[in-house]
Design a protein around this motif. Structure first.
Motif, PDB file in Angstrom:
ATOM      1  N   ARG B 109       0.834  -1.206   0.000  1.00  0.00           N
ATOM      2  CA  ARG B 109       0.000   0.000   0.000  1.00  0.00           C
ATOM      3  C   ARG B 109       0.870   1.258   0.000  1.00  0.00           C
ATOM      4  O   ARG B 109       0.554   2.240  -0.682  1.00  0.00           O
ATOM      5  CB  ARG B 109      -0.927   0.006   1.221  1.00  0.00           C
ATOM      6  CG  ARG B 109      -1.640   1.335   1.349  1.00  0.00           C
ATOM      7  CD  ARG B 109      -2.803   1.308   2.274  1.00  0.00           C
ATOM      8  NE  ARG B 109      -3.154   2.666   2.661  1.00  0.00           N
ATOM      9  CZ  ARG B 109      -4.099   2.962   3.515  1.00  0.00           C
ATOM     10  NH1 ARG B 109      -4.799   1.978   4.078  1.00  0.00           N
ATOM     11  NH2 ARG B 109      -4.384   4.202   3.807  1.00  0.00           N
ATOM     12  N   ALA B 110       1.972   1.211   0.755  1.00  0.00           N
ATOM     13  CA  ALA B 110       2.856   2.376   0.817  1.00  0.00           C
ATOM     14  C   ALA B 110       3.461   2.658  -0.558  1.00  0.00           C
ATOM     15  O   ALA B 110       3.601   3.823  -0.957  1.00  0.00           O
ATOM     16  CB  ALA B 110       3.948   2.136   1.851  1.00  0.00           C
ATOM     17  N   ILE B 111       3.822   1.577  -1.268  1.00  0.00           N
ATOM     18  CA  ILE B 111       4.390   1.767  -2.621  1.00  0.00           C
ATOM     19  C   ILE B 111       3.337   2.404  -3.537  1.00  0.00           C
ATOM     20  O   ILE B 111       3.621   3.353  -4.281  1.00  0.00           O
ATOM     21  CB  ILE B 111       4.881   0.412  -3.184  1.00  0.00           C
ATOM     22  CG1 ILE B 111       6.060  -0.113  -2.337  1.00  0.00           C
ATOM     23  CG2 ILE B 111       5.301   0.548  -4.649  1.00  0.00           C
ATOM     24  CD1 ILE B 111       6.395  -1.589  -2.591  1.00  0.00           C
ATOM     25  N   ASP B 112       2.100   1.888  -3.453  1.00  0.00           N
ATOM     26  CA  ASP B 112       1.002   2.455  -4.267  1.00  0.00           C
ATOM     27  C   ASP B 112       0.813   3.943  -3.967  1.00  0.00           C
ATOM     28  O   ASP B 112       0.686   4.772  -4.872  1.00  0.00           O
ATOM     29  CB  ASP B 112      -0.314   1.720  -3.973  1.00  0.00           C
ATOM     30  CG  ASP B 112      -0.291   0.278  -4.466  1.00  0.00           C
ATOM     31  OD1 ASP B 112       0.616  -0.059  -5.257  1.00  0.00           O
ATOM     32  OD2 ASP B 112      -1.175  -0.509  -4.051  1.00  0.00           O
ATOM     33  N   ASP B 113       0.770   4.252  -2.647  1.00  0.00           N
ATOM     34  CA  ASP B 113       0.541   5.651  -2.248  1.00  0.00           C
ATOM     35  C   ASP B 113       1.693   6.540  -2.717  1.00  0.00           C
ATOM     36  O   ASP B 113       1.481   7.670  -3.167  1.00  0.00           O
ATOM     37  CB  ASP B 113       0.404   5.758  -0.725  1.00  0.00           C
ATOM     38  CG  ASP B 113      -0.926   5.194  -0.223  1.00  0.00           C
ATOM     39  OD1 ASP B 113      -1.787   4.869  -1.066  1.00  0.00           O
ATOM     40  OD2 ASP B 113      -1.085   5.071   1.007  1.00  0.00           O
ATOM     41  N   ALA B 114       2.934   6.017  -2.605  1.00  0.00           N
ATOM     42  CA  ALA B 114       4.113   6.802  -3.002  1.00  0.00           C
ATOM     43  C   ALA B 114       4.087   7.063  -4.504  1.00  0.00           C
ATOM     44  O   ALA B 114       4.391   8.174  -4.960  1.00  0.00           O
ATOM     45  CB  ALA B 114       5.383   6.054  -2.607  1.00  0.00           C
ATOM     46  N   GLU B 115       3.679   6.049  -5.262  1.00  0.00           N
ATOM     47  CA  GLU B 115       3.611   6.206  -6.726  1.00  0.00           C
ATOM     48  C   GLU B 115       2.543   7.240  -7.088  1.00  0.00           C
ATOM     49  O   GLU B 115       2.758   8.119  -7.927  1.00  0.00           O
ATOM     50  CB  GLU B 115       3.302   4.857  -7.374  1.00  0.00           C
ATOM     51  CG  GLU B 115       3.402   4.897  -8.891  1.00  0.00           C
ATOM     52  CD  GLU B 115       3.065   3.558  -9.545  1.00  0.00           C
ATOM     53  OE1 GLU B 115       2.668   2.618  -8.819  1.00  0.00           O
ATOM     54  OE2 GLU B 115       3.170   3.474 -10.773  1.00  0.00           O
ATOM     55  N   ARG B 116       1.387   7.133  -6.381  1.00  0.00           N
ATOM     56  CA  ARG B 116       0.286   8.067  -6.654  1.00  0.00           C
ATOM     57  C   ARG B 116       0.695   9.514  -6.318  1.00  0.00           C
ATOM     58  O   ARG B 116       0.268  10.449  -6.968  1.00  0.00           O
ATOM     59  CB  ARG B 116      -0.942   7.657  -5.824  1.00  0.00           C
ATOM     60  CG  ARG B 116      -2.248   8.062  -6.459  1.00  0.00           C
ATOM     61  CD  ARG B 116      -3.454   7.497  -5.715  1.00  0.00           C
ATOM     62  NE  ARG B 116      -3.438   6.046  -5.655  1.00  0.00           N
ATOM     63  CZ  ARG B 116      -3.391   5.323  -4.539  1.00  0.00           C
ATOM     64  NH1 ARG B 116      -3.352   5.912  -3.375  1.00  0.00           N
ATOM     65  NH2 ARG B 116      -3.388   4.012  -4.579  1.00  0.00           N
ATOM     66  N   ALA B 117       1.541   9.667  -5.318  1.00  0.00           N
ATOM     67  CA  ALA B 117       1.976  11.012  -4.912  1.00  0.00           C
ATOM     68  C   ALA B 117       3.211  11.478  -5.685  1.00  0.00           C
ATOM     69  O   ALA B 117       3.799  12.504  -5.353  1.00  0.00           O
ATOM     70  CB  ALA B 117       2.273  11.013  -3.414  1.00  0.00           C
ATOM     71  N   ASP B 118       3.598  10.694  -6.696  1.00  0.00           N
ATOM     72  CA  ASP B 118       4.780  11.004  -7.519  1.00  0.00           C
ATOM     73  C   ASP B 118       6.074  11.004  -6.719  1.00  0.00           C
ATOM     74  O   ASP B 118       7.058  11.656  -7.097  1.00  0.00           O
ATOM     75  CB  ASP B 118       4.622  12.363  -8.235  1.00  0.00           C
ATOM     76  CG  ASP B 118       3.519  12.309  -9.278  1.00  0.00           C
ATOM     77  OD1 ASP B 118       3.299  11.205  -9.838  1.00  0.00           O
ATOM     78  OD2 ASP B 118       2.867  13.345  -9.494  1.00  0.00           O
ATOM     79  N   ALA B 119       6.106  10.306  -5.600  1.00  0.00           N
ATOM     80  CA  ALA B 119       7.348  10.211  -4.825  1.00  0.00           C
ATOM     81  C   ALA B 119       8.202   9.060  -5.346  1.00  0.00           C
ATOM     82  O   ALA B 119       9.399   9.023  -5.093  1.00  0.00           O
ATOM     83  CB  ALA B 119       7.025   9.995  -3.345  1.00  0.00           C
ATOM     84  N   LEU B 120       7.603   8.106  -6.038  1.00  0.00           N
ATOM     85  CA  LEU B 120       8.339   6.994  -6.649  1.00  0.00           C
ATOM     86  C   LEU B 120       7.978   6.922  -8.133  1.00  0.00           C
ATOM     87  O   LEU B 120       6.797   7.060  -8.490  1.00  0.00           O
ATOM     88  CB  LEU B 120       7.951   5.655  -5.999  1.00  0.00           C
ATOM     89  CG  LEU B 120       8.556   5.290  -4.637  1.00  0.00           C
ATOM     90  CD1 LEU B 120       7.979   3.957  -4.171  1.00  0.00           C
ATOM     91  CD2 LEU B 120      10.078   5.215  -4.695  1.00  0.00           C
ATOM     92  N   ALA B 121       8.974   6.675  -8.970  1.00  0.00           N
ATOM     93  CA  ALA B 121       8.709   6.508 -10.405  1.00  0.00           C
ATOM     94  C   ALA B 121       8.008   5.165 -10.610  1.00  0.00           C
ATOM     95  O   ALA B 121       8.267   4.217  -9.849  1.00  0.00           O
ATOM     96  CB  ALA B 121      10.029   6.540 -11.165  1.00  0.00           C
ATOM     97  N   PRO B 122       7.144   5.056 -11.635  1.00  0.00           N
ATOM     98  CA  PRO B 122       6.411   3.787 -11.853  1.00  0.00           C
ATOM     99  C   PRO B 122       7.335   2.582 -11.987  1.00  0.00           C
ATOM    100  O   PRO B 122       7.038   1.509 -11.453  1.00  0.00           O
ATOM    101  CB  PRO B 122       5.644   4.050 -13.154  1.00  0.00           C
ATOM    102  CG  PRO B 122       5.484   5.533 -13.200  1.00  0.00           C
ATOM    103  CD  PRO B 122       6.706   6.108 -12.568  1.00  0.00           C
ATOM    104  N   LEU B 123       8.476   2.783 -12.648  1.00  0.00           N
ATOM    105  CA  LEU B 123       9.401   1.660 -12.850  1.00  0.00           C
ATOM    106  C   LEU B 123       9.961   1.161 -11.514  1.00  0.00           C
ATOM    107  O   LEU B 123      10.016  -0.044 -11.245  1.00  0.00           O
ATOM    108  CB  LEU B 123      10.542   2.116 -13.774  1.00  0.00           C
ATOM    109  CG  LEU B 123      11.401   1.009 -14.374  1.00  0.00           C
ATOM    110  CD1 LEU B 123      10.568   0.088 -15.274  1.00  0.00           C
ATOM    111  CD2 LEU B 123      12.581   1.598 -15.162  1.00  0.00           C
TER     112      LEU B 123
END
Lengths: 451, 166
Positions: B109-123
């Motif tokens: 869930r944290a990875i999903d949230d981080a991706e949604r917040a643009d804190a992590l690149a999709p790759l």
């Protein structure tokens, strides 16, 4: 024994003994820390005394007729003094409880027999009954403050040790008077106790147990005040009680005094149950109402229970039994309620505090470090409401993190204070209900024009 | 003073006190409610490494707590030490497998949230999901406690992923 000396000695002896029903209240936290017992167990230091006093009062009053009132008062005070010494030197809770029971037996003998001696020094049974009731009420009201002061300045043991010479000093003139005491015939009168007045006394006393006991626990355990600060805060009640004495004398109608007093006690307790926030100042108006109510109602109901009845000592014994049985019932009903509420509020406060910490803007390192220190502090405090201040020391050097830490500490401490205050609410409101319930026997007695 | 006046005075004083305290908020107290861990939680200012790591930890706690049907706060306290973790598991009847699954769900869930917040690149997020699906419980907890390496540039992420692999 000179008349004025006799009056002072007897009233002071009654006040001293009945102060013991409440004098240890402020020392309870200290006792349970030192003797390593739970809150529920330490309450028995109060309950044991009141229970034995309730059970021993009527038999002691009967014994006064057989043994002689001066002799029994003196013997009771000597026993009370010896048991006080044992309480002060008690190495364990078991010894302390046993000594408290003996103290109550001596106290019951002294208080009930003293009532038989007082009419001779006060000039009339009515004046003696009023003085006897006032001395008891004053003693019970002053008890917590004096006990708190001694606990803070010296130790909890000193509460009992100072009573040793005091009780002996009161016993000395009575021992002299007891020499050559003849067994006097007791005046005729109704032997049956005044049921309505004694029932009302029991209910009011159950309510007063909350006022004297729970307020102290709220201040010391809930809001973490020192015993001396708590003693100063609860001194409002006895001061108002003493100030109300002239008012009680000016109103002749016993039923009106009893009813007004009960209403004030119920109002004060309801106020304590509805405190808007954790503030010592906000406890003052409710305590004032309870103090005034206590003086009005205890003296009125005791007078009603004794009026036209003889022997005075036996009916006095019934009032002592009713009052202290009420205190015991109040403590037994309210203690599990507030300890359960305290535990549940503590869990809620812990969750809210954790949420505040998790959502704070502290750096992850500081957050973890602080969380560990808070957990250690909670562990150290055991099942008590924790003092979290030390867990926040030392404050971070970075000004932003420092401000954030201070804000977090304020927020968590406020949450704990509010939770602790609320934990006592249900108990105070139930106690207010006890006080209001006393209006029923008062009304019944009024219909029968007995009060 | 007559008896009636005394009783009326007592009634007035008691009523005044109770009304004043009720009006001042006495009786209104409710403990601060803790948030539902299953409800979505917006990330605040996820730009900085430290702040992103904090949000990652909170999202992961939410996800794991939601999976276990407990509050985020109770789980945070439980994960503090191995002893508190064991006590929590015993109290809630949770075995090691369930705890591990919950920690993995939290990290997902944290990875999903981080991706949604643009804190992590999709790759990077996709790579992390593969790792998270096989994450041992202790590594998962360590990641929740300090995920700053994930947000500290690409090198940090690669090192972190490598370190997480069993």
């Amino acid at each position: 024994m000179a008349e004025s000396t006799g009056r002072t000695t007897l009233a002071a002896a009654v006040g001293l003994v009945l102060a013991d029903s409440s004098i240890v209240v402020l020392a309870l936290p200290e006792i349970y820390r030192e003797l390593d017992v739970s809150v529920a167990a330490v309450v028995w230091v109060l309950i044991a005394f009141n229970l034995v006093l309730a059970l021993a009062a009527v038999p002691a009053a009967h014994a006064a007729g057989t043994i002689g009132p001066a002799r029994l008062t003196a013997a009771g005070l000597v026993l009370f003094s010896a048991a006080s010494l044992a309480c002060g030197l008690a190495p364990s809770i078991e010894v302390l409880l046993a000594a408290r029971c003996v103290q109550a037996i001596g106290g019951a003998a002294a208080v009930c027999a003293a009532l038989e001696l007082m009419p001779a020094t006060y000039g009339s049974e009515r004046r003696a009954a009023r003085a006897w009731a006032a001395a008891g009420a004053t003693g019970a009201a002053l008890g917590p403050g004096v006990g708190g002061l001694l606990t803070e300045l010296i130790s909890w043991e000193s509460i009992f040790l100072v009573q040793v010479p005091a009780a002996l000093a009161f016993a000395v003139p009575l021992i002299a008077a007891a020499r050559g005491e003849q067994r006097a015939a007791r005046a005729p009168g109704s032997v049956r106790p005044h049921l309505a007045a004694n029932a009302a006394l029991a209910l009011v006393s159950a309510a007063l147990a909350a006022a004297l006991f729970l307020v102290v626990l709220l201040l010391i355990e809930g809001w973490r005040l020192t015993p001396i600060a708590a003693a100063a805060a609860v001194s409002v009640l006895p001061v108002c009680s003493l100030l109300a004495a002239p008012l009680a004398r000016r109103v002749a109608a016993v039923d009106a005094r009893a009813a007004a007093g009960v209403i004030l006690i119920a109002g004060g307790l309801a106020g304590l149950g509805l405190l808007p926030k954790a503030s010592v100042l906000l406890t003052i108006p409710p305590q004032a109402l309870v103090g005034v109510g206590l003086t009005l109602t205890l003296s009125a109901l005791t007078e009603a229970a004794l009026a036209g009845r003889a022997p005075q000592a036996i009916h006095g014994g019934w009032t002592i039994a009713a009052r202290h049985a009420g205190v015991v019932a109040g403590l037994l009903v309210l203690t599990p309620i507030f300890t359960g509420d305290l535990e549940s509020e503590r869990d809620d406060a812990e969750a809210a505090g954790t949420a505040a910490l998790l959502d704070s803007r502290l750096s992850p390192g500081d957050k973890l470090d602080l969380a560990e220190r808070i957990a250690a502090q909670i562990e150290r405090e055991g099942d008590k409401v924790p003092v979290l201040g030390p867990a926040f020391e030392p404050l971070p050097d970075d000004p932003q993190q420092r401000a954030e830490t201070i804000s977090l500490r304020t927020s968590i401490e406020d949450e704990i204070d509010r939770a602790a205050t609320h934990a006592f609410s249900a108990s105070f409101l139930i106690a207010a209900g006890f006080a209001l319930a006393a209006l029923i026997p008062i009304a019944i007695a009024r219909r029968r024009i007995e009060l | 003073m007559n008896g009636k006046g005394l009783v009326l005075g007592a009634l007035a004083a008691s009523a005044a006190l109770v009304i004043a305290y009720l009006l001042a908020g006495g009786g209104d107290y409710e403990p601060t409610a803790v948030a539902d861990p299953c409800a979505p939680r917006e990330w605040r200012d996820p730009e900085g490494v430290e702040e992103a790591a904090q949000q990652f930890a909170l999202s992961a706690l939410d996800g794991a707590a939601c999976e276990l049907q407990v509050s985020r706060e109770a789980l945070a306290v439980a994960l503090a030490t191995p002893e508190s973790r064991a006590e929590f598991a015993a109290d809630h009847g949770i075995d090691d497998g369930e705890l591990e699954a919950a920690v993995r769900a939290g990290v997902m869930r944290a990875i999903d949230d981080a991706e949604r917040a643009d804190a992590l690149a999709p790759l990077v997020a996709d790579g992390l999901r593969v790792v998270a699906a096989r994450l041992p419980v202790d590594e998962g907890i360590a990641l929740i406690e300090d995920a700053s390496e994930l947000f500290d540039g690409a090198g940090g992420v690669i090192d972190e992923i490598g370190g997480l692999l069993p």
